[in-house]
Enzyme design. Structure first.
Site, PDB file in Angstrom:
ATOM      1  N   ASP A  21       0.816  -1.219   0.000  1.00 38.05           N
ATOM      2  CA  ASP A  21       0.000   0.000   0.000  1.00 38.05           C
ATOM      3  C   ASP A  21       0.847   1.266   0.000  1.00 38.05           C
ATOM      4  O   ASP A  21       2.005   1.272   0.441  1.00 38.05           O
ATOM      5  CB  ASP A  21      -0.882   0.036   1.257  1.00 38.05           C
ATOM      6  CG  ASP A  21      -2.053  -0.917   1.176  1.00 38.05           C
ATOM      7  OD1 ASP A  21      -2.076  -1.768   0.268  1.00 38.05           O
ATOM      8  OD2 ASP A  21      -2.951  -0.825   2.039  1.00 38.05           O
ATOM      9  N   ASP A  22       0.202   2.353  -0.445  1.00 42.50           N
ATOM     10  CA  ASP A  22       0.637   3.743  -0.248  1.00 42.50           C
ATOM     11  C   ASP A  22       1.725   4.214  -1.207  1.00 42.50           C
ATOM     12  O   ASP A  22       2.194   5.342  -1.086  1.00 42.50           O
ATOM     13  CB  ASP A  22       1.107   3.992   1.191  1.00 42.50           C
ATOM     14  CG  ASP A  22       0.024   3.759   2.215  1.00 42.50           C
ATOM     15  OD1 ASP A  22      -1.115   3.466   1.819  1.00 42.50           O
ATOM     16  OD2 ASP A  22       0.315   3.852   3.418  1.00 42.50           O
TER      17      ASP A  22
ATOM     18  N   HIS B 128      -6.132   3.152  -4.158  1.00 45.68           N
ATOM     19  CA  HIS B 128      -6.041   3.392  -2.710  1.00 45.68           C
ATOM     20  C   HIS B 128      -6.332   4.856  -2.371  1.00 45.68           C
ATOM     21  O   HIS B 128      -5.836   5.372  -1.372  1.00 45.68           O
ATOM     22  CB  HIS B 128      -4.651   2.986  -2.221  1.00 45.68           C
ATOM     23  CG  HIS B 128      -4.548   2.705  -0.750  1.00 45.68           C
ATOM     24  ND1 HIS B 128      -5.499   2.016  -0.030  1.00 45.68           N
ATOM     25  CD2 HIS B 128      -3.576   3.034   0.149  1.00 45.68           C
ATOM     26  CE1 HIS B 128      -5.122   1.921   1.231  1.00 45.68           C
ATOM     27  NE2 HIS B 128      -3.959   2.550   1.374  1.00 45.68           N
TER      28      HIS B 128
ATOM     29  N   HIS C 296       3.532  -2.399   3.208  1.00 43.19           N
ATOM     30  CA  HIS C 296       3.566  -1.050   2.661  1.00 43.19           C
ATOM     31  C   HIS C 296       4.884  -0.786   1.938  1.00 43.19           C
ATOM     32  O   HIS C 296       5.948  -1.165   2.426  1.00 43.19           O
ATOM     33  CB  HIS C 296       3.386  -0.015   3.785  1.00 43.19           C
ATOM     34  CG  HIS C 296       2.028  -0.052   4.414  1.00 43.19           C
ATOM     35  ND1 HIS C 296       1.650  -1.041   5.302  1.00 43.19           N
ATOM     36  CD2 HIS C 296       0.948   0.763   4.266  1.00 43.19           C
ATOM     37  CE1 HIS C 296       0.394  -0.829   5.682  1.00 43.19           C
ATOM     38  NE2 HIS C 296      -0.050   0.257   5.072  1.00 43.19           N
TER      39      HIS C 296
END
Length: 300
Positions: free
Chosen positions: A98-99, A149, A244
């Site tokens: 993620d991110d 996201h 992440h």
């Protein structure tokens, strides 16, 4: 459904436009080789004389104009899932990040995934993707899945219009920069009640939570060894592992990924993307483990 049929369904997720480029390149190469053998004209001169290089360029341009779609199996549309078990002896698991995209961290993780021949799912945030589009292109070029996201990674309560813009503006960035359309969505922080999931469900997207939280988003970043221990303890067949690659320094995550892959493999796990996992589960006519729309989960 037979295993061969399930594999056929998975193959349809692969970028079909690659075939366009391959056909053009192979056809030109064969033509140039045969002409060179029978005419004695050097291949480079032949290509220059006949304009074959332009043919390749045009065909490549056509292929690149075809959007790559990450579609959701019908029985997973508008569903919130944390895993997708597949019956049988094979143990599938999906690694997710993620991110990002993020300088250095994403690139280190990509290098490991490429070396280990593992495909993963990257839930990108719109703002860093705008800042680092080349890393986003690298994710896609390496055969990984791109998912949404949001634009700003907000946790706060949002009006329907703001929630729509957070998802759709990111979708536009993904389409404009990567020529990808994705129906896979992960809410920031795993928050399910702030308006984002409601909009994603209206669009029949797949809302992807996780069954294994590496803990790497905590302010005090866990060590690679601690991450490995957590993931090995929580991993189950059909699981989705949360990690992440962006939103700050995640060097420990990059360091942990090689051992995570090695140790999960030693336990018999096979790595798939989230779309592949849902395809396998859908093909087996299994109902996913769903999380109620009123619950929340942190860590993304």
């Amino acid at each position: 459904m037979a295993k061969s049929e399930r594999q056929d369904r998975i193959k349809r997720l692969l970028p079909g436009k690659v075939l366009w480029v391959a056909i053009a390149v192979i056809s030109c190469a064969v033509f140039a080789l045969l002409h060179t053998l029978f005419s004695g004209v050097p291949a480079d001169a032949l290509i220059a004389q006949t304009g074959l290089s332009k043919t390749v360029e045009v065909t490549t341009a056509i292929a690149n104009s075809i959007p790559l779609n990450f579609d959701v199996p019908k029985n997973f549309q508008a569903k919130t899932i944390k895993d997708a078990p597949v019956p049988g002896a094979e143990k599938y698991i999906a690694l997710t990040f993620d991110d990002g995209p993020w300088p250095e961290t994403t690139e280190k993780i990509l290098a490991t995934l490429k070396q280990e021949k593992v495909k993963a799912t990257f839930y990108v945030v719109g703002q860093p993707l705008k800042s680092f589009p080349e890393i986003g292109k690298k994710i896609l070029a390496d055969g990984h899945v791109i998912a949404n996201h949001t634009l700003h990674h907000w946790y706060k309560q949002m009006s329907p219009l703001v929630a729509q813009r957070e998802i759709e503006d990111t979708a536009k960035i993904i389409k404009d920069l990567l020529n990808v359309e994705t129906a896979y969505f992960r809410p920031p922080g795993g928050v399910l009640t702030n308006g984002l999931v409601a909009y994603a469900q209206q669009q029949k997207q797949s809302i992807n939570m996780w069954s294994v939280d590496s803990g790497d988003s905590r302010p005090s970043r866990p060590s690679p060894e601690a991450m490995l221990k957590t993931i090995l303890a929580e991993a189950t067949p059909g699981g989705i592992v949360l990690m992440h690659d962006g939103g700050g320094s995640h060097d420990n995550t990059a360091k942990a990924v090689p051992q995570i892959i090695a140790q999960l493999r030693a336990k018999g796990y096979k790595f798939v993307t989230v779309p592949e996992l849902l395809e396998l589960s859908s093909a087996a006519a299994e109902t996913p483990t769903a999380q109620g729309s009123s619950s929340t989960s942190v860590g993304s």
